[in-house]
Design a protein around this motif. Structure first.
Motif, PDB file in Angstrom:
ATOM      1  N   GLN A 178      44.096  45.426  37.596  1.00 19.09           N
ATOM      2  CA  GLN A 178      44.097  44.186  38.365  1.00 19.09           C
ATOM      3  C   GLN A 178      43.218  44.334  39.611  1.00 19.09           C
ATOM      4  O   GLN A 178      42.556  43.377  40.030  1.00 19.09           O
ATOM      5  CB  GLN A 178      45.523  43.810  38.765  1.00 19.09           C
ATOM      6  CG  GLN A 178      45.662  42.497  39.531  1.00 19.09           C
ATOM      7  CD  GLN A 178      45.420  41.278  38.668  1.00 19.09           C
ATOM      8  OE1 GLN A 178      45.299  41.395  37.436  1.00 19.09           O
ATOM      9  NE2 GLN A 178      45.336  40.124  39.276  1.00 19.09           N
ATOM     10  N   LEU A 179      43.212  45.515  40.185  1.00 18.19           N
ATOM     11  CA  LEU A 179      42.362  45.778  41.349  1.00 18.19           C
ATOM     12  C   LEU A 179      40.893  45.622  40.982  1.00 18.19           C
ATOM     13  O   LEU A 179      40.111  45.022  41.729  1.00 18.19           O
ATOM     14  CB  LEU A 179      42.629  47.182  41.888  1.00 18.19           C
ATOM     15  CG  LEU A 179      41.806  47.634  43.090  1.00 18.19           C
ATOM     16  CD1 LEU A 179      42.085  46.764  44.303  1.00 18.19           C
ATOM     17  CD2 LEU A 179      42.074  49.112  43.410  1.00 18.19           C
ATOM     18  N   VAL A 180      40.503  46.147  39.825  1.00 11.67           N
ATOM     19  CA  VAL A 180      39.122  45.986  39.359  1.00 11.67           C
ATOM     20  C   VAL A 180      38.804  44.515  39.136  1.00 11.67           C
ATOM     21  O   VAL A 180      37.722  44.041  39.505  1.00 11.67           O
ATOM     22  CB  VAL A 180      38.879  46.783  38.063  1.00 11.67           C
ATOM     23  CG1 VAL A 180      37.473  46.528  37.521  1.00 11.67           C
ATOM     24  CG2 VAL A 180      39.068  48.277  38.307  1.00 11.67           C
ATOM     25  N   ALA A 181      39.737  43.786  38.549  1.00 12.80           N
ATOM     26  CA  ALA A 181      39.520  42.357  38.329  1.00 12.80           C
ATOM     27  C   ALA A 181      39.313  41.627  39.652  1.00 12.80           C
ATOM     28  O   ALA A 181      38.534  40.676  39.730  1.00 12.80           O
ATOM     29  CB  ALA A 181      40.709  41.762  37.574  1.00 12.80           C
ATOM     30  N   ALA A 182      39.975  42.080  40.683  1.00  9.50           N
ATOM     31  CA  ALA A 182      39.893  41.410  41.978  1.00  9.50           C
ATOM     32  C   ALA A 182      38.582  41.702  42.700  1.00  9.50           C
ATOM     33  O   ALA A 182      37.901  40.779  43.172  1.00  9.50           O
ATOM     34  CB  ALA A 182      41.077  41.823  42.852  1.00  9.50           C
ATOM     35  N   VAL A 183      38.218  42.984  42.793  1.00 11.21           N
ATOM     36  CA  VAL A 183      37.099  43.349  43.676  1.00 11.21           C
ATOM     37  C   VAL A 183      36.132  44.360  43.063  1.00 11.21           C
ATOM     38  O   VAL A 183      35.298  44.929  43.773  1.00 11.21           O
ATOM     39  CB  VAL A 183      37.632  43.903  45.020  1.00 11.21           C
ATOM     40  CG1 VAL A 183      38.365  42.821  45.801  1.00 11.21           C
ATOM     41  CG2 VAL A 183      38.543  45.122  44.794  1.00 11.21           C
ATOM     42  N   GLY A 184      36.221  44.600  41.765  1.00 12.61           N
ATOM     43  CA  GLY A 184      35.390  45.631  41.154  1.00 12.61           C
ATOM     44  C   GLY A 184      34.176  45.097  40.437  1.00 12.61           C
ATOM     45  O   GLY A 184      33.747  43.957  40.623  1.00 12.61           O
ATOM     46  N   ASP A 185      33.612  45.946  39.582  1.00 16.33           N
ATOM     47  CA  ASP A 185      32.475  45.562  38.744  1.00 16.33           C
ATOM     48  C   ASP A 185      32.684  46.130  37.341  1.00 16.33           C
ATOM     49  O   ASP A 185      33.526  47.011  37.144  1.00 16.33           O
ATOM     50  CB  ASP A 185      31.145  46.022  39.347  1.00 16.33           C
ATOM     51  CG  ASP A 185      30.981  47.542  39.403  1.00 16.33           C
ATOM     52  OD1 ASP A 185      31.031  48.183  38.347  1.00 16.33           O
ATOM     53  OD2 ASP A 185      30.788  48.078  40.507  1.00 16.33           O
ATOM     54  N   PRO A 186      31.941  45.625  36.347  1.00 20.29           N
ATOM     55  CA  PRO A 186      32.216  46.015  34.952  1.00 20.29           C
ATOM     56  C   PRO A 186      31.951  47.472  34.621  1.00 20.29           C
ATOM     57  O   PRO A 186      32.541  48.011  33.684  1.00 20.29           O
ATOM     58  CB  PRO A 186      31.310  45.089  34.135  1.00 20.29           C
ATOM     59  CG  PRO A 186      30.288  44.571  35.094  1.00 20.29           C
ATOM     60  CD  PRO A 186      30.943  44.541  36.425  1.00 20.29           C
TER      61      PRO A 186
END
Length: 408
Positions: free
Chosen positions: A252-260
């Motif tokens: 969820q953290l990646v979905a919020a502020v990450g990249d693929p």
């Protein structure tokens, strides 16, 4: 500790064991491409002199990585404010040593004109929105990373894999992931600028995390460390497989502020480490991937062999006086305020220098420009381990690549 062309900065004993185990082994090189709209913000990155240039940086790097100067590029390498793309270093190594290359598209606006493995991802929105990616896409990319890690390991079990990246703006999404995991990374990340734009990065990260996670003050937008640690997030997704509750699920953290790229490489790392060695080739971005891998493994109760994974970068990153790479690596284990048990990554760096290069574009690295990317540091480390390459061989091979495009 210095070992010919390699210097070990953290986890010296573990790093030495890894080096001993894989010395003389032919590596396999994989580059995972991704995109975030964060990279289009004026001034955020020097990997392309304009936002328009930066839209195509990953495609251009992938094309040069795969073909070198043997074909006319569809996407010429973008002009930089100074220096040249680090892909010249990587191409010099993989071409001369005939290292196999796999290129993965984890999420680009357009596919690069090379044989590429498309993972069915999508570009990320600007992290400041707090909704960079759909959670379904993140989960899909993590699954793809795990599956391809298994597939690659079964194909080349005796080798180790160099996992590299090309994501413009990726050091800013890396800062967001590290901060979201409770690591006091503000002011310690690197950038392609000679002086890191910490304040700009931190303002974006603070905005994104506050929108996404409902947290309080993450520190002043000056690049200074926050006096507070992340608070429990009432919006966190409770993973039934996790013993850790009330903190954001790392996916969820990646979905919020990450990249693929980040979640893809985390999946590959977990799977590959069960069978062979993994060299995460990069600086700030791969330290973030390492921390993310630790968190995902715990959140989802996934086995992996942490002793098989090291992070390899360049001297220009490790000794960047405007960042804090070595301290950041150490903070991953002892600086996190989350309940995740994060390990200190073994951090290696090539001692390659361009101070004596006849090309101004390469000497720019010694002034702090560019520093790293497309697995440049990791490829140099691999050249030393595989064939015993030293400074003069790396410099000569890289200059030959430059000469093909910029004849004397």
């Amino acid at each position: 500790m210095t070992n010919d062309l390699i210097r070990i900065y953290t986890q010296i004993e573990q790093a030495q064991e890894w080096i001993t185990k894989y010395r003389g082994c032919p590596p396999v090189f994989a580059c995972i491409l991704g995109f975030t709209d964060t990279g289009l913000i004026p001034g955020i990155s020097a990997a392309g002199s304009t936002p328009e240039d930066r839209k195509y940086t990953a495609c251009a790097d992938a094309e040069f990585l795969y073909y070198g100067t043997t074909t006319k590029p569809k996407y010429p390498l973008p002009s930089l404010s100074a220096g040249v793309s680090p892909v010249f270093i990587t191409r010099a190594v993989v071409e001369t040593l005939n290292i196999p290359i796999y290129i993965f598209n984890a999420g680009l606006p357009q596919s690069p004109p090379v044989p590429v493995i498309d993972l069915g991802g999508s570009p990320a929105k600007c992290l400041s929105q707090g909704k960079a990616m759909d959670i379904a896409t993140v989960r899909h990319l993590f699954k793809q990373g795990m599956e391809w890690g298994e597939r690659l390991a079964n194909h080349e079990r005796k080798n180790y894999y160099i996992l590299s990246e090309c994501v413009v703006g990726g050091t800013t999404t890396a800062l967001a992931i590290l901060t979201g995991l409770g690591i006091q990374a503000a002011g310690k990340v690197n950038s392609s600028h000679p002086v890191c734009n910490h304040a700009q990065k931190w303002a974006l990260v603070q905005a994104g995390l506050e929108k996404a996670l409902g947290t309080g003050d993450w520190g002043l937008a000056t690049g200074k460390e926050s006096s507070q640690t992340p608070i429990q997030n009432p919006k966190s997704i409770q993973n039934p497989k996790s013993k850790i509750q009330n903190f954001p699920d790392p996916l969820q953290l990646v979905a919020a502020v990450g990249d693929p790229m980040q979640v893809t490489v985390a999946g590959m790392t977990l799977a590959l480490s069960r069978y062979c060695g993994v060299l995460l080739a990069g600086g700030t971005q791969m330290l973030a991937v390492y921390a993310l891998t630790c968190a995902i493994a715990q959140a989802y109760d996934l086995p992996w062999r942490v002793e098989e994974v090291v992070v390899g970068t360049t001297r220009w990153v490790a000794k960047d006086s405007t960042g804090g790479t070595i301290e950041l690596a150490e903070l991953i284990s002892r600086g996190s305020s989350t309940p995740y048990e994060l390990f200190t990554p073994p951090l290696l760096a090539t001692e390659l220098s361009f101070a004596e290069s006849r090309y101004e574009q390469l000497r720019a690295y010694e002034k702090g420009f560019v520093k790293e990317g497309v697995g440049a540091g990791g490829s140099c480390i691999a050249a030393y381990l595989y064939q015993g390459w030293q400074q003069h061989q790396l410099l000569q091979a890289t200059e030959q690549q430059i000469q093909k495009l910029l004849p004397d």
